[in-house]
Design a protein around this motif. Structure first.
Motif, PDB file in Angstrom:
ATOM      1  N   THR A 277     -31.232  42.322 -50.626  1.00  0.00           N
ATOM      2  CA  THR A 277     -32.321  41.786 -51.595  1.00  0.00           C
ATOM      3  C   THR A 277     -32.945  40.886 -49.859  1.00  0.00           C
ATOM      4  O   THR A 277     -34.447  40.279 -50.471  1.00  0.00           O
ATOM      5  N   LEU A 278     -32.530  40.935 -48.563  1.00  0.00           N
ATOM      6  CA  LEU A 278     -33.338  40.350 -47.736  1.00  0.00           C
ATOM      7  C   LEU A 278     -34.364  40.981 -46.590  1.00  0.00           C
ATOM      8  O   LEU A 278     -34.515  42.209 -47.979  1.00  0.00           O
ATOM      9  N   ASP A 279     -34.834  39.925 -46.589  1.00  0.00           N
ATOM     10  CA  ASP A 279     -36.375  40.028 -45.866  1.00  0.00           C
ATOM     11  C   ASP A 279     -36.066  40.898 -44.585  1.00  0.00           C
ATOM     12  O   ASP A 279     -35.421  39.923 -43.661  1.00  0.00           O
ATOM     13  N   SER A 280     -35.849  41.581 -43.406  1.00  0.00           N
ATOM     14  CA  SER A 280     -35.598  42.108 -42.488  1.00  0.00           C
ATOM     15  C   SER A 280     -36.017  41.609 -41.541  1.00  0.00           C
ATOM     16  O   SER A 280     -36.302  41.031 -40.262  1.00  0.00           O
ATOM     17  N   SER A 281     -37.766  41.042 -41.619  1.00  0.00           N
ATOM     18  CA  SER A 281     -39.039  40.768 -41.048  1.00  0.00           C
ATOM     19  C   SER A 281     -38.340  38.849 -40.473  1.00  0.00           C
ATOM     20  O   SER A 281     -37.894  38.723 -39.260  1.00  0.00           O
ATOM     21  N   GLN A 465     -28.220  31.686 -60.008  1.00  0.00           N
ATOM     22  CA  GLN A 465     -27.704  32.581 -59.024  1.00  0.00           C
ATOM     23  C   GLN A 465     -27.604  33.311 -58.484  1.00  0.00           C
ATOM     24  O   GLN A 465     -28.749  33.485 -58.547  1.00  0.00           O
ATOM     25  N   LEU A 466     -27.522  33.114 -57.175  1.00  0.00           N
ATOM     26  CA  LEU A 466     -27.834  33.729 -55.984  1.00  0.00           C
ATOM     27  C   LEU A 466     -27.519  35.146 -55.857  1.00  0.00           C
ATOM     28  O   LEU A 466     -25.783  35.643 -55.679  1.00  0.00           O
ATOM     29  N   ILE A 467     -28.471  36.157 -55.309  1.00  0.00           N
ATOM     30  CA  ILE A 467     -28.021  37.535 -55.083  1.00  0.00           C
ATOM     31  C   ILE A 467     -28.375  38.062 -53.687  1.00  0.00           C
ATOM     32  O   ILE A 467     -29.559  37.457 -53.785  1.00  0.00           O
ATOM     33  N   TRP A 468     -27.500  38.558 -53.375  1.00  0.00           N
ATOM     34  CA  TRP A 468     -27.786  39.599 -52.034  1.00  0.00           C
ATOM     35  C   TRP A 468     -28.063  41.268 -52.563  1.00  0.00           C
ATOM     36  O   TRP A 468     -28.309  42.133 -50.827  1.00  0.00           O
TER      37      TRP A 468
END
Length: 682
Positions: A277-281, A465-468
């Motif tokens: 779910t991360l944003d590379s920038s 809940q946090l998800i990644w």
């Protein structure tokens, strides 16, 4: 024997010989033991938009990325086939015309001018890692090429070439080549880039543009010139492409979010593609910020940051350290976003919110900040000073220790532990039982835990809940705190002065410093996002002179500026929020004296007759009938610590706006005496 019969016999013999030869050839090809075509390709970790975060090498440290023809610019495919194997889609693995041409050129010139190998034969050589010079090797390639053509389609054979072709050093395949030489995926290439990629596999060591630019340029331009002969390019287009500069250096492969990438690979080791779910920038920007933040700190200091969308639960960035390699003795390989540490004062907002929920206090309730002892436990404020009587809101903004311990003493430490557990945080206790010290950091949590806790606070008291991992679905959980209590704490935290030089943008935030300056924290949120920063030493030794407000808070504000240009506003107060001054509060809420003070029995104290304590009742149109005796009117009726009916002179009433579940019903008379019961409403 007549002449006609002899001719017929000869023809029959020739036909039989041809059939036998054909059968022998067919058997020879069918009996070919094919090399393994399912070669390992690099594991890829991608962000929420499909951008590469990190790529892992395969055996022997080679970069070999999965690719299919439809992922590659058609101009490269056209050039490749025109230059290497014009009859690729017509031959059956070996091109006799090309073989005859190559043999004739070799005889005429006395040396090999062109090899005559088809793309299928090159695939056979690449799969078996065999040479090309000896005739036995060439024969083996022909045999494998014929066999490959019988088992695989042309597109599958082309895919094998695109995956295994060498492009210099430890680069295999066209995707590894375009990422290393051009810093991009192969689906959009210039004509010059495509020509260089056609030329490189013929002599990958000698034609590397970073080591032999002149040789690489000549080889590329030769391909471009040939493309004009084959009508793939116009002369003007080929000439323009020849003027394009070659790549000067080989670019490093993406290596963002290394701790998260390692975790994804560890969780699913057989999977070759992981989507996070991360944003590379944002991840790249915060990793840069982490490195700059440690510039003036001791070499053994480390930093961690986590940013999440608290409305969806998606983690947008997670920095486990400033340097994954661990250079400078920072133990960068340790993911400090997942390390269990003391949270310092960062749990205080949740104690205040619980006090608001239980009717123990209101933001404008006056509370004493004076020396107090709780059995053998005697807390002190961080600066050793005392402020006397002040509003609860100010006690939280000043992060005073004694008022919050007094509240926790009334609430019970086990309830704070339960709040964390219900929010998905498994806090670690140094002993078997939770004591009052947990309110000041005497418990172990991770940075990710704290961000998840504050996400609940920012999400109006409902757990999130946090998800990644992109395949996961965030679940919105139970209402842990009431909307009004969550808003009241958020409003208090948004009134904190920002660090020097930071924008005055109403970010709700809290800092913390653990005992002995071992951990410094800053956690904050706006209407959409929540972020946390930790700084300390991975080995748990002190960082003398470090404070959350001085070190972590400026980085938190900088992280939000890199996240977005403007903050999202916090929500307005829920309708049920009690917005009153101290003087306007009900008598028991004007000054904190402890839970039991308003309920001390006196002969004429009010007594609830209905409902009885522990009763299970059915609501009638959301109304609950209540009755009392004794006490002095007017009466104030409260549900779960919130006034719902005031100025009542009758001893019977119907309480409005109640919801299903457990409720604490209390009544306070004109002299501040009270009675209460707990009931379950259906």
């Amino acid at each position: 024997m007549p002449r006609r019969a002899r001719i017929l016999l000869c023809l029959t013999a020739l036909l039989a010989l041809s059939v036998a030869e054909k059968l022998l050839y067919e058997h020879w090809v069918r009996a070919t033991e094919l090399p393994t075509v399912l070669s390992e390709t690099s594991t890829e970790v991608r962000d929420r938009n499909g951008n590469l975060l990190r790529v892992y090498t395969v055996e022997n440290g080679r970069w070999r990325l999965h690719v299919s023809p439809d992922q590659v610019d058609p101009i490269y495919i056209d050039m490749l086939i025109a230059y290497e194997d014009k009859r690729f889609y017509r031959h059956t693995g070996v091109d006799p015309v090309a073989m005859l041409r190559a043999s004739g050129q070799a005889l005429f010139n006395g040396q090999v001018i062109s090899g005559g190998s088809t793309l299928t034969m090159q695939v056979a050589r690449l799969l078996e890692n065999s040479g090309t010079g000896h005739w036995t090797g060439k024969l083996r390639q022909m045999r494998v090429a014929w066999a490959l053509e019988r088992h695989y389609s042309k597109d599958q054979i082309l895919r094998l070439y695109l995956t295994h072709a060498p492009f210099g050093g430890n680069l295999e395949g066209v995707r590894a080549a375009t990422l290393a030489w051009f810093g991009k995926e192969p689906h959009r290439l210039t004509m010059a880039e495509a020509a260089l990629l056609v030329a490189l596999p013929q002599s990958p060591a000698a034609r590397r543009p970073d080591q032999s630019p002149d040789t690489a340029r000549l080889a590329r331009n030769r391909v471009l010139e040939r493309m004009t002969q084959y009508a793939v390019l116009t002369p003007s287009a080929a000439q323009a492409a020849q003027s394009e500069r070659l790549p000067q250096t080989r670019r490093p492969f993406p290596a963002l979010a290394p701790h998260m990438a390692d975790a994804a690979r560890r969780n699913q080791p057989t999977q070759t593609r992981h989507h996070l779910t991360l944003d590379s920038s944002l991840q790249r920007s915060l990793e840069t910020l982490a490195k700059s933040a440690l510039r003036d700190l001791p070499k053994t200091a480390s930093i961690a940051m986590v940013v999440s969308n608290h409305q969806t639960g998606e983690v947008l960035a997670s920095v486990g350290s400033a340097d994954y390699s661990g250079a400078g003795h920072r133990s960068g390989y340790v993911d400090m976003a997942q390390a269990v540490r003391s949270p310092g004062s960062t749990l205080k907002p949740f104690i205040y919110a619980m006090a608001f929920d239980r009717g123990l206090a209101h933001p404008q309730t006056l509370i004493d900040d004076r020396p107090l002892s709780f059995g053998v436990y005697t807390p002190q404020n961080f600066d050793g000073q005392y402020r006397g009587v002040l509003p609860v809101a100010d006690a939280l903004r000043l992060s005073l220790n004694i008022p919050v311990v007094a509240l926790l003493d009334q609430i019970g430490p086990a309830h704070l532990m339960d709040l964390m557990r219900r929010n998905g945080v498994q806090a670690q206790l140094p002993g078997d039982q939770a004591g009052l010290a947990i309110g000041l950091g005497g418990v172990g949590v991770t940075l990710t835990d704290l961000v998840q806790l504050y996400a609940m606070l920012a999400n109006q008291g409902r757990s999130r809940q946090l998800i990644w991992q992109a395949a996961d679905t965030s679940r919105e959980g139970a209402q842990i705190l009431s909307r009004s209590a969550a808003w009241q704490v958020s409003d208090i935290l948004s009134g904190l002065a920002p660090p020097p030089g930071a924008p005055h943008n109403r970010l709700a935030y809290k800092t913390g410093t653990s005992y002995g300056h071992r951990d410094v924290w800053a956690i904050g949120f706006d209407g959409m996002h929540v972020a946390g920063v930790w700084i300390g030493r991975p080995d748990g030794t002190p960082l003398p002179g470090a404070f959350g407000g001085d070190l972590a808070a400026p980085i938190l504000f900088e992280a939000f500026q890199r996240l977005k240009p403007e903050l999202d506003p916090l929500p307005p107060p829920p309708p049920e929020t009690l917005l009153l001054s101290t003087a306007e509060l009900p008598a028991p809420l004007r000054r904190f004296t402890g839970r039991n003070a308003p309920f001390e029995k006196s002969p004429n104290a009010p007594k609830l007759i209905f409902p009885p304590n522990g009763a299970r009742l059915t609501l009638d149109a959301g109304m609950l009938p209540v009755k009392l005796r004794d006490g002095e009117p007017p009466f104030v009726w409260m549900a779960n610590g919130i006034p719902v009916l005031g100025g009542q002179h009758r001893r019977e009433a119907s309480l409005p706006a109640l919801s299903a579940g457990y409720s604490e019903i209390s009544v306070i008379d004109a002299k501040g005496r009270a009675a209460r019961v707990t009931v379950r409403l259906d």
